[in-house]
Design an enzyme around this catalytic site. Structure first.
Site, PDB file in Angstrom:
ATOM      1  N   LYS A   1       0.857  -1.205   0.000  1.00  0.00           N
ATOM      2  CA  LYS A   1       0.000   0.000   0.000  1.00  0.00           C
ATOM      3  C   LYS A   1       0.884   1.242   0.000  1.00  0.00           C
ATOM      4  O   LYS A   1       1.944   1.245   0.644  1.00  0.00           O
ATOM      5  CB  LYS A   1      -0.881  -0.065   1.248  1.00  0.00           C
TER       6      LYS A   1
ATOM      7  N   SER B   1      -9.701   1.190   3.199  1.00  0.00           N
ATOM      8  CA  SER B   1      -8.890   2.008   2.320  1.00  0.00           C
ATOM      9  C   SER B   1      -7.804   1.230   1.560  1.00  0.00           C
ATOM     10  O   SER B   1      -7.243   1.755   0.612  1.00  0.00           O
ATOM     11  CB  SER B   1      -8.219   3.109   3.140  1.00  0.00           C
TER      12      SER B   1
ATOM     13  N   SER C   1      -9.601  -1.296   7.344  1.00  0.00           N
ATOM     14  CA  SER C   1      -9.084  -1.105   5.992  1.00  0.00           C
ATOM     15  C   SER C   1      -8.320  -2.273   5.370  1.00  0.00           C
ATOM     16  O   SER C   1      -8.005  -2.222   4.187  1.00  0.00           O
ATOM     17  CB  SER C   1      -8.192   0.128   5.953  1.00  0.00           C
TER      18      SER C   1
HETATM   19  N1  GLN Z   1     -13.097   3.271   6.871  1.00  0.00           N
HETATM   20  C1  GLN Z   1     -12.495   3.703   8.081  1.00  0.00           C
HETATM   21  C2  GLN Z   1     -12.124   5.157   7.954  1.00  0.00           C
HETATM   22  O1  GLN Z   1     -12.489   5.733   7.004  1.00  0.00           O
HETATM   23  C3  GLN Z   1     -11.285   2.878   8.368  1.00  0.00           C
HETATM   24  C4  GLN Z   1     -10.154   3.229   7.514  1.00  0.00           C
HETATM   25  C5  GLN Z   1      -8.900   2.472   7.861  1.00  0.00           C
HETATM   26  O2  GLN Z   1      -8.949   1.414   8.480  1.00  0.00           O
HETATM   27  N2  GLN Z   1      -7.774   3.051   7.476  1.00  0.00           N
HETATM   28  O3  GLN Z   1     -11.478   5.725   8.770  1.00  0.00           O
END
Ligand code: GLN
Length: 491
Positions: A81, A156, A180
């Site tokens: 990532k 994400s 994420s």
């Molecule tokens: N969807 C959650 C957020 O928007 C988690 C994102 C993540 O785990 N980086 O913060």
């Protein structure tokens, strides 16, 4: 031949490479031909390193030919990532503000991958600064779900999940602050593991919510997740939140992976099922039946505070983000506005021009929650709720070995469906977020398909630092089902 190579597990492929039966060059070439074919449709990568990867593959092949010892990931094409710092290529975090940022050092996990002879083929798309659940918040690129190109890959770590699912790398690393890794893994039908907070070094991971962020693997099967953990887990002097191995030793995650857990007790909580689609719920129920068939017992547990996890998370994560993202000021890093009138404008215009809407929303929310007069009402209150959620889990694990839940209330949703409704988007992580607040490990494994042929993920949770047991439990299901073997046909 190349498709055949890419359908092997990481364990098998590295074994063939190690024995000299397949070259690392062949494996890397296979991945790049898959990227050439699939990437124009899926859009998972922000950068790829073909020349460097082939050169590195050749180096590993010559080490093997010379009879030298090679590492656990010898010759495997792996992607990461784009929020993990690398000295090669840019580290963008999916943001315009870091579009041209070249890190001066490698993240600890990158050093570990390289030390074990992995070949890092590219960096993967993500929601800007890991804020989002669909990868639609990337400021740089659109990624689609390889099972249905009109749908999101989740987020994400959407680029990581999409690349693993569509055979554009053998395995990937993602990061998980509130879901994420697990949510995109479930949307794309792959395995995603969020380790215990402190198990994997965050050094060189661009911080979003520092008390929640954790790096973990996305792979096509459970044992490959174990293999990746054997490489990335462990203490790091550069990360004071990484746990001392004397307190929590790092086991060999593959050693007992085929050994199921005798007398397994599964906890299920009504709160973890509320609001889920009927088809998702029925896949989860079927999965639990499979475990029962293997001798597991199911007990009901109570998680009285879990309903507050999304609210607490969006105070804590945004508060931490507002502080972490203060460093992107047009001076130290990244984008700087072209013609500032004064130094205030250097800050304000650089940030206004290069941060996306969701990032701005969260910086404002977090700054507000931390401001004097509101700190006690919001931030401190959220921290108290966090302790209650943690004790819900501690209490639950007195009655069961693991907890099983859906990963997300729905399967992959349509592109554009939730983007104008942040609250709806936030609820996509309703079952995963509490896990980060508690700091415990969680895995998503493919456990079924809905009527649109979209994968459903089963979430399994165990107490802190018991990833080894978690992987064994996940493997029990995988070893008697076929869901993980299905690959998307549409791209
Ligand atoms: N969807 C959650 C957020 O928007 C988690 C994102 C993540 O785990 N980086 O913060």
């Amino acid at each position: 031949m190349s498709d055949e190579l890419l359908s092997l597990s990481c364990r098998k492929l590295t074994e063939l490479i190690r024995r000299g039966e397949v070259s690392s060059r062949k494996a890397v070439e296979a991945v790049f031909s898959s990227i050439e074919k699939t990437e124009p449709v899926v859009g998972a990568y922000l950068s790829t390193f073909i020349d460097e990867s082939l050169e590195r593959a050749d180096e590993i092949d010559s080490k093997i030919a010379a009879g030298k010892k090679v590492g656990k990931l010898a010759g495997l094409p792996i992607a990461v990532k784009d929020n993990m710092c690398t000295t090669f290529g840019a580290t963008t975090c999916g943001s315009k503000i870091l579009e041209n940022f070249h890190a001066p050092y490698n993240a600890a996990v990158i050093e570990r991958l390289l030390a074990e002879d992995a070949v890092i083929v590219g960096k993967l798309n993500m929601d800007e600064f890991a804020m989002g659940s669909s990868t639609e918040n990337s400021g740089l690129k659109k990624t689609v779900n390889p099972w249905d190109v009109n749908r999101v890959p989740g987020g994400s770590s959407g680029g990581s999940a999409a690349a693993v699912a569509s055979g554009m790398c053998m395995a990937a690393l993602g990061s998980d602050t509130g879901g994420s890794i697990r949510q995109p893994a479930s949307f794309c039908g792959v395995v995603g593991l969020k380790p215990t907070y402190g198990r994997v070094s965050r050094y060189g991971l661009v911080a979003y919510g520092s008390s929640l962020d954790q790096i973990g693997p996305l792979t096509r099967d459970v044992a490959d997740a174990g293999l990746m953990m054997n490489v990335i887990a462990g203490h790091d002097d550069n990360d004071s939140t990484s746990v001392n191995e004397k307190i929590a030793p790092v086991p060999d995650y593959l050693e007992n992976i085929e050994k199921g857990i005798e007398g397994l007790t599964i906890g299920v909580a009504p709160q973890f099922h509320a609001g889920a689609d009927v088809e998702v719920l029925s896949a989860i129920e079927d999965a639990i039946e499979v475990y029962k068939g293997l001798g597991a017992k199911v007990v009901e547990i109570d998680m009285p505070h879990i309903d507050y996890s999304v609210a607490a998370y969006y105070v804590i994560a945004t508060a931490e983000a507002s502080s972490n993202l203060a460093r992107f000021d047009g001076v130290h890093y990244g984008h700087r506005t072209a013609k500032p009138e004064d130094y205030i404008e250097v800050y304000s215009k650089s940030r206004a021009e290069a941060f996306g809407t969701e990032v701005k929303r969260r910086i404002m929310l977090g700054t507000y929650a931390l401001s004097s007069g509101y700190y006690d009402a919001y931030y401190l209150k959220a921290l108290k709720v966090r302790s209650l959620i943690r004790s819900d889990f501690t209490g639950a694990f007195e009655k069961c070995d693991c907890i099983m839940t859906p990963v997300s209330p729905t399967t992959a949703f349509k592109i554009g469906e939730n983007i104008d409704d942040p609250l709806k988007m936030y609820l996509s992580d309703i079952y995963t977020i509490g896990v980060n607040l508690a700091g415990i490990p969680g895995i998503s494994i493919p456990c079924g398909f809905d009527g649109n042929d979209l994968p459903v993920g089963l979430q399994i949770l165990t107490p802190a630092f018991t990833e080894s047991k978690l992987l064994r439990i996940a493997r029990m299901f995988e070893s008697c089902t076929e869901f993980h073997k299905r690959r998307p046909q549409k791209v």
